[in-house]
Design a protein around this motif. Structure first.
Motif, PDB file in Angstrom:
ATOM      1  N   GLY A  63     -11.306  31.221  -5.781  1.00 55.91           N
ATOM      2  CA  GLY A  63     -10.625  30.069  -5.182  1.00 55.91           C
ATOM      3  C   GLY A  63      -9.143  30.074  -5.493  1.00 55.91           C
ATOM      4  O   GLY A  63      -8.314  29.772  -4.626  1.00 55.91           O
ATOM      5  N   LEU A  68      -7.128  28.179  -2.647  1.00 52.98           N
ATOM      6  CA  LEU A  68      -7.906  26.967  -2.392  1.00 52.98           C
ATOM      7  C   LEU A  68      -7.673  25.952  -3.507  1.00 52.98           C
ATOM      8  O   LEU A  68      -7.973  24.786  -3.364  1.00 52.98           O
ATOM      9  N   GLU A  88       0.415  22.183  -0.663  1.00 47.58           N
ATOM     10  CA  GLU A  88      -0.887  22.223  -0.013  1.00 47.58           C
ATOM     11  C   GLU A  88      -0.779  22.668   1.452  1.00 47.58           C
ATOM     12  O   GLU A  88      -1.524  23.523   1.915  1.00 47.58           O
ATOM     13  N   ASP A  89       0.179  22.099   2.175  1.00 50.26           N
ATOM     14  CA  ASP A  89       0.287  22.442   3.596  1.00 50.26           C
ATOM     15  C   ASP A  89       0.743  23.882   3.799  1.00 50.26           C
ATOM     16  O   ASP A  89       0.295  24.563   4.715  1.00 50.26           O
ATOM     17  N   ALA A  92      -2.140  25.976   3.254  1.00 48.70           N
ATOM     18  CA  ALA A  92      -3.039  25.888   4.413  1.00 48.70           C
ATOM     19  C   ALA A  92      -2.554  26.832   5.508  1.00 48.70           C
ATOM     20  O   ALA A  92      -3.340  27.542   6.122  1.00 48.70           O
ATOM     21  N   ARG A  93      -1.220  26.842   5.714  1.00 51.72           N
ATOM     22  CA  ARG A  93      -0.696  27.711   6.766  1.00 51.72           C
ATOM     23  C   ARG A  93      -0.932  29.179   6.418  1.00 51.72           C
ATOM     24  O   ARG A  93      -1.280  29.998   7.262  1.00 51.72           O
ATOM     25  N   ARG A  95      -3.352  30.349   4.607  1.00 50.58           N
ATOM     26  CA  ARG A  95      -4.772  30.644   4.830  1.00 50.58           C
ATOM     27  C   ARG A  95      -5.055  30.834   6.308  1.00 50.58           C
ATOM     28  O   ARG A  95      -5.776  31.739   6.706  1.00 50.58           O
ATOM     29  N   ALA A  96      -4.442  29.961   7.124  1.00 49.64           N
ATOM     30  CA  ALA A  96      -4.722  30.031   8.561  1.00 49.64           C
ATOM     31  C   ALA A  96      -4.277  31.376   9.120  1.00 49.64           C
ATOM     32  O   ALA A  96      -4.913  31.925  10.011  1.00 49.64           O
ATOM     33  N   PHE A 101     -12.508  33.911   4.988  1.00 46.88           N
ATOM     34  CA  PHE A 101     -13.491  33.586   3.952  1.00 46.88           C
ATOM     35  C   PHE A 101     -14.911  33.853   4.421  1.00 46.88           C
ATOM     36  O   PHE A 101     -15.240  33.569   5.578  1.00 46.88           O
ATOM     37  N   PRO A 121     -11.120  28.567  13.591  1.00 46.71           N
ATOM     38  CA  PRO A 121      -9.865  29.055  13.006  1.00 46.71           C
ATOM     39  C   PRO A 121      -8.868  29.502  14.071  1.00 46.71           C
ATOM     40  O   PRO A 121      -7.656  29.386  13.869  1.00 46.71           O
ATOM     41  N   LEU A 124      -7.141  26.415  15.203  1.00 44.55           N
ATOM     42  CA  LEU A 124      -6.213  25.936  14.179  1.00 44.55           C
ATOM     43  C   LEU A 124      -4.941  26.776  14.171  1.00 44.55           C
ATOM     44  O   LEU A 124      -3.853  26.278  13.910  1.00 44.55           O
TER      45      LEU A 124
ATOM     46  N   LEU B 740      -9.987  26.729   6.198  1.00 52.50           N
ATOM     47  CA  LEU B 740      -9.597  27.672   7.256  1.00 52.50           C
ATOM     48  C   LEU B 740      -8.135  27.538   7.601  1.00 52.50           C
ATOM     49  O   LEU B 740      -7.652  28.182   8.517  1.00 52.50           O
ATOM     50  N   GLY B 741      -7.436  26.681   6.893  1.00 54.35           N
ATOM     51  CA  GLY B 741      -5.987  26.640   7.078  1.00 54.35           C
ATOM     52  C   GLY B 741      -5.465  25.463   7.853  1.00 54.35           C
ATOM     53  O   GLY B 741      -4.313  25.481   8.279  1.00 54.35           O
ATOM     54  N   ARG B 743      -3.708  22.039   8.298  1.00 59.37           N
ATOM     55  CA  ARG B 743      -2.815  21.257   7.455  1.00 59.37           C
ATOM     56  C   ARG B 743      -3.364  19.845   7.296  1.00 59.37           C
ATOM     57  O   ARG B 743      -4.029  19.320   8.196  1.00 59.37           O
ATOM     58  N   PRO B 820     -10.058  22.049  -1.647  1.00 57.99           N
ATOM     59  CA  PRO B 820     -11.141  22.328  -0.698  1.00 57.99           C
ATOM     60  C   PRO B 820     -12.305  23.045  -1.377  1.00 57.99           C
ATOM     61  O   PRO B 820     -13.470  22.832  -1.013  1.00 57.99           O
ATOM     62  N   MET B 821     -11.997  23.843  -2.389  1.00 61.74           N
ATOM     63  CA  MET B 821     -13.068  24.599  -3.016  1.00 61.74           C
ATOM     64  C   MET B 821     -14.063  23.680  -3.718  1.00 61.74           C
ATOM     65  O   MET B 821     -15.270  23.796  -3.569  1.00 61.74           O
TER      66      MET B 821
END
Lengths: 245, 828
Positions: A63, A68, A88-89, A92-93, A95-96, A101, A121, A124, B740-741, B743, B820-821
């Motif tokens: 993680g 994560l 965090e954002d 997220a970007r 990861r996207a 995963f 995904p 997204l 999955l990303g 925001r 999230p985890m």
């Protein structure tokens, strides 16, 4: 602050570089150290297995590597981006755009069809024609006939195939897999790991897999073991790797 | 079995959200229904007793022929276990203080009043107090106006005929101080035993002997049966069922409450249904496990049946624990409004609907999904089985709907109401079906993309089954709440419209024909123009199509209008608040015919064209009915059963004029000057009555609002039940989207948009269906035409969109707070 959107760096730099990673959680008045001073470097296109017993801290490590969660100390640099510095954002970007995963418990949305789960995904990430791409991927994992089925109507192996299709949908540069065959029988597990390995080499993705299955671990180029939060590469592994390269 | 029972124990149950929702729904349903039923029964009792107080008894017998009734009649009542009292009413001149004054005397026996109390003041400055009996022999109570007119002090002597009485207090209000013709001049009250000594009553004097009776209905009926054959036309038997303004206000409040209660029943049923279905779904794994351990389907059924019984008991106990104090509170408000104590007793019969609601909600709505748990295969432990299709639940749904509408019917005893509500709901489901089709057709081609709006719309489409059922429940809930809000608004408007602050509060009666212009000028000069003046001729309705009217109408009908003289009038135009329901109003120059009030016409069975015969003094006239009209009896304006055209049959009859007007409290003293200038004109002061009614309306309005709040709380519970049903799925989805990303801001916006759309659509559907149902209800209850209530139509969808968006945001909070985890692990 690092821009997670900057172009992928050249092949020379490692895909993942972890320095002095420590993670603690507060449990009432006690502090529990889950990971202790982890150092790790993974190159592009490598496949790596992290093996450990239940409770050894391997999933937590996964993680943190994938952004994560954030570590208590130390840094994670993923594809040139300092994950531990991102908010965090931004994570997220990241990861996207670059991370895929696969989970032990599949983590498919029960209300959505197989196709819709794979499209998620892509949508997204704002990809054009997400449906076409999702369809192709599901055909690639052998589920071309099950597009409109919901997870409940699929077997465990089929669900994990959908999850793998979803993981590769956004063309990730790195794929994190958490016990991908843990909920499957031997034969199905074998088929799933075959599929995972095949897709991984087709796409040139870096693979980081956490497992307690030694046999599955040996299919990766490198193996690490983790025990009580301390990561180590078994003796000789380094040499073998050098010989291989 | 012990372990499995433990698994299914009530204590463990309470820790589950769905069970808590079921219980909350039950508690609120029982509380609402019980409070309403208790309060409605309170109103009913109050209605009867306050109407009785208007007569100061349960029944009155009036002898208008100036002679007392045979002593045997009173003895007959006493021997049948009835309480009796006597009054003698007459007009006479009294002498005291500065001079003479014509007064209306009410001489009462020691038992007066049998119902209600007399409002009394020891001196003009003393506080008002309630007295349960009138003045003692030798004493007299006078109205404050007489005190002013004669410049009297309390303690002064007042000569009534040849008897000097001592003024010992002020008569503020008599319980039966209604609109009786003999109660027009300033009132004095004395003891009936003093009357002979006054020497006022001679053979041929205009005197009314009134006998009061009180007791239970059966005895009263038995007495009336015995008495009736002996009654003469000059005897008038009055019961309490005459349209009094107060009764009507309370009756409307009561029917509103019953409507509210019915809606509460529906809401509770929906909440119980949603929550228990969710509960049953969540229980499937447990049941599968029990079955692998060897528990049979039958045993599973019994296990869950016992649980339902426990929930029912808890729900009823909790609901009553809430309802009874609330009922006491509302009764307290009512007592305050009525200025007299009310009975705080809990009517056990009023609790039946609440208990039945709990029973029906549980067994028609909660039981079916729970019952199906028996059929959960043990195999489920090994492999999750496909979920229920909606089809199996359909017969259950029909049974449940029938049950709940049966309940509403039993509760409100009003088929029309049930039909209006079913109609509204059917309309709603129809629109919803169309919407579902539109959604599938319109959104199918859409795919996510990065924008929150697209993500939200795709979410709505992908979860279309859940979205539509959520919209259905929200819309039904909002429809029921909106119906209540709309009806409440009309009800209050209606009341306020009927009794505006400047409603006429004084009547001028007995205006001689040659004084009409002078009286009008008098008030006009003082800046207070009078409403229309109406001529008034006293006459009896004696014949219907040439037959004596008492023979022509059904013997079962007790029609007071036939037992007494009616006020007949003539008028050239229809009063503003009257409405023609049959026939036509008199044309210009038309002199034949009569217009009759609709309710009386209905009771007499009179239609346009029937010929009515009247006896006026010694003359008789007969006229065909040319129109039937409704009258606003509670408008505080002169109202008439019978209206003739100008120049018609009444033209040469002896008439006096009547009018009403509004006089502020500050200008009340001007009545004295008026009385001196027009001594023969009688003034009827109804300002106290109007103030009381306005007070009661205010307090009852508060009660209604309290109950409305309770019902809106029920609506919120339903919404919470529905939203929480999908809580876990949505949190999982949120966690996965973040993994999955997605925001955070995208997630928040998409969720809020999705819920706002749900809320807006549901609000719009609900309010449209509510308008339909309200129209149907109002059409009958208030005889109003259809109109859109724009503020409500606009507000409900917006508020519901906003509330749901906030609900959605709140659901998402745990998803946003932790990594999230952690969330994915927790939800596994």
């Amino acid at each position: 602050m690092t821009d997670p959107n900057r172009p992928t760096t050249t092949a020379g730099t490692p895909m993942l570089k972890v320095s002095e990673l420590t993670h603690r959680v507060e449990l009432g008045n006690d502090t529990l150290t889950i990971l202790q001073g982890v150092n790790l470097e993974i190159n592009r296109g490598e496949s790596v297995a992290i093996v450990g017993r239940s409770g050894s801290g391997k999933t937590t490590l996964l993680g943190l590597l994938a952004g994560l969660d954030t570590p208590s100390e130390g840094s994670v640099v993923l594809d040139g981006a300092v994950v531990s510095d991102l908010n965090e954002d931004e994570r997220a970007r990241l990861r996207a755009q670059r991370v895929g995963f696969v989970f032990q418990s599949f983590q498919l949305l029960p209300a959505l069809t197989a196709l819709e789960n794979v499209m998620l995904p892509l949508e997204l990430g704002g990809v054009e024609h997400p449906e076409r791409k999702a369809r192709e991927l599901l055909e690639r994992v052998g589920l071309g006939q099950r597009l409109q089925h919901t997870p409940r109507q699929l077997s465990g192996g089929e669900q994990q195939r959908v999850a793998i299709a979803r993981a590769f949908a956004s063309n990730p540069v790195i794929l994190f897999a958490d016990e991908p065959t843990g909920n499957l029988d031997n034969r199905t597990g074998q088929a799933i790991s075959d599929l995972l390995m095949a897709l991984n080499s087709e796409q040139g993705t870096t693979l980081v897999m956490v497992t307690h299955d030694e046999h599955l671990a040996t299919r990766c180029q490198r193996q690490f073991s983790i025990e009580a939060g301390v990561l180590s590469e078994p003796a000789g592994a380094e040499r073998r790797r050098e010989a291989l390269s | 079995m012990a372990a499995s029972q433990k698994l299914a124990s009530a204590g463990r149950d309470l820790r589950q959200r769905d069970v808590r929702v079921v219980l909350a729904a039950l508690v609120i349903a029982v509380a609402t229904v019980a409070t309403i039923a208790l309060f409605a029964s309170q109103l009913q009792r109050t209605l009867v007793s306050s109407a009785s107080a208007f007569l100061a008894a349960d029944r009155q017998l009036e002898a208008e022929n100036g002679r007392p009734v045979p002593q045997a009649w009173v003895a007959g009542a006493t021997s049948r276990g009835l309480a009796t009292a006597q009054m003698i009413e007459f007009s006479t001149m009294v002498f005291g203080g500065e001079g003479f004054q014509l007064v209306a005397v009410k001489a009462v026996s020691g038992d007066y009043p049998l119902r209600g109390e007399i409002e009394y003041q020891a001196t003009p400055d003393a506080p008002r107090e309630m007295r349960s009996g009138g003045p003692a022999p030798g004493e007299v109570w006078v109205t404050p106006r007489l005190l002013r007119l004669l410049d009297l002090q309390v303690g002064d002597p007042l000569e009534v005929g040849s008897l000097a009485l001592r003024v010992t207090g002020l008569l503020v209000r008599e319980p039966d101080g209604g609109f009786r013709m003999s109660a027009l001049a300033p009132r004095i009250m004395m003891h009936v035993d003093d009357v002979p000594a006054t020497g006022v009553i001679q053979e041929g004097s205009r005197v009314e002997y009134v006998y009061l009776f009180a007791g239970d209905e059966a005895r009263l009926d038995a007495y009336y049966k015995w008495l009736q054959p002996q009654l003469q036309p000059s005897h008038e038997w009055e019961s309490i069922r005459d349209g009094e303004t107060l009764s009507e206000s309370l009756e409307r409040a009561e029917s509103f409450l019953l409507l509210g209660g019915s809606l509460a029943v529906l809401l509770a049923a929906v909440a119980v249904a949603v929550a228990s279905r969710q509960y049953a779904l969540a229980q499937r794994d447990t049941v599968a496990l029990l079955k692998t351990l060897g528990v049979s389907g039958q045993q599973v059924g019994r296990l869950y049946l016992r649980r339902l019984a426990v929930w029912g008991l808890l729900g009823v106990a909790g609901g009553l624990a809430l309802a009874i104090p609330l009922y006491w509170l509302l009764s307290g408000l009512l007592a305050e409004a009525l200025e007299r104590p009310v009975d705080y007793g809990v009517d056990p019969a009023a609790l039946t609907p609440a208990l039945l609601t709990a029973l029906v909600s549980l067994f028609a709505f909660a039981y079916p999904p729970v019952r199906r748990l028996r059929h959960v295969p043990a195999m489920r432990v090994l492999r999750s089985q496909p979920g229920e299709s909606g089809r199996e639940a359909l017969p259950d749904l029909l049974i449940a709907l029938l049950a709940v509408f049966g309940l509403v019917w039993m509760y409100a005893r009003d088929l029309y109401l049930v039909v209006a509500l079913i109609g509204g709901l059917a309309l709603l489901l129809l629109v919803l079906a169309a919407l579902g089709w539109g959604m599938v057709a319109g959104l199918r081609r859409l795919s996510g993309g990065g924008s929150a709006l697209r993500l939200a719309l795709v979410g709505l489409y992908r979860h279309r089954r859940a979205s539509l059922s959520q919209i259905a429940v929200f819309a039904m809930t909002l429809m029921l709440a909106a119906t209540l809000i709309l009806v409440r608004t009309s009800l209050l408007d209606d009341w306020q419209g009927q009794l505006p602050d400047d409603a006429p509060n004084h009547f001028l009666i007995n205006i001689a024909p040659d004084a009409v212009d002078d009286v009008a000028t008098y008030w006009e000069q003082r800046g207070m123009p009078l409403d229309q003046l109406y001529p008034m001729v006293r006459g009896r309705l004696t014949e219907l199509n040439g037959q004596p009217v008492l023979e022509a109408v059904s013997k079962d009908e007790r029609i007071n209008a036939l037992n007494r003289e009616l006020n007949l009038t003539w008028m050239d135009s229809l009063p503003e608040d009257n409405r023609i329901v049959a026939g036509q109003w008199f044309g210009a120059g038309e002199t034949a015919g009569v217009s009759i009030e609709a309710e009386l016409a209905e009771r007499l069975g009179v239609t346009v064209g029937d010929v009515l015969g009247f006896t006026i003094g010694s003359q008789t006239i007969a006229e065909p009915v040319t129109s039937i009209r409704t009258v606003q009896w509670d408008s505080m304006k002169p109202n008439f059963y019978m209206a003739f055209p100008p120049g018609g049959a009444l033209d040469n009859m002896p008439a006096t004029w009547i009018t009403s007007f509004y006089l502020t409290r500050e200008r009340k003293t001007e009545l004295n000057g008026f009385s001196r200038e027009f001594p023969t004109v009688s003034i009827l002061e109804v300002d106290h009555i109007i103030e009381r009614i306005q007070d009661i309306v205010r307090q009852v309005t508060q009660a209604i609002e309290a109950i409305l709040a309770l019902i809106l709380a029920a609506a919120l519970v339903v919404m919470a039940a529905v939203v929480s049903a999908t809580l876990q799925d949505r949190q999982r989805e949120g966690a996965l989207l973040r993994t999955l990303g997605g925001r955070q801001s995208l997630l928040v916006r998409a969720t809020m948009i999705e819920f706002a759309v749900l809320g807006f659509v549901a609000g719009l559907l609900g309010v449209i269906a509510a308008e339909g149902a309200v129209w149907a209800l109002q059409f009958r209850m208030f005889e109003a035409g259809f109109r859109w209530h724009w503020p409500v139509v606009v507000a409900i969808p917006l508020v519901s969109a906003l509330v749901l968006a906030v609900f959605g945001r709140w659901q998402l909070t745990p998803v946003l707070r932790v990594s999230p985890m952690l969330l994915l692990r927790r939800l596994e």
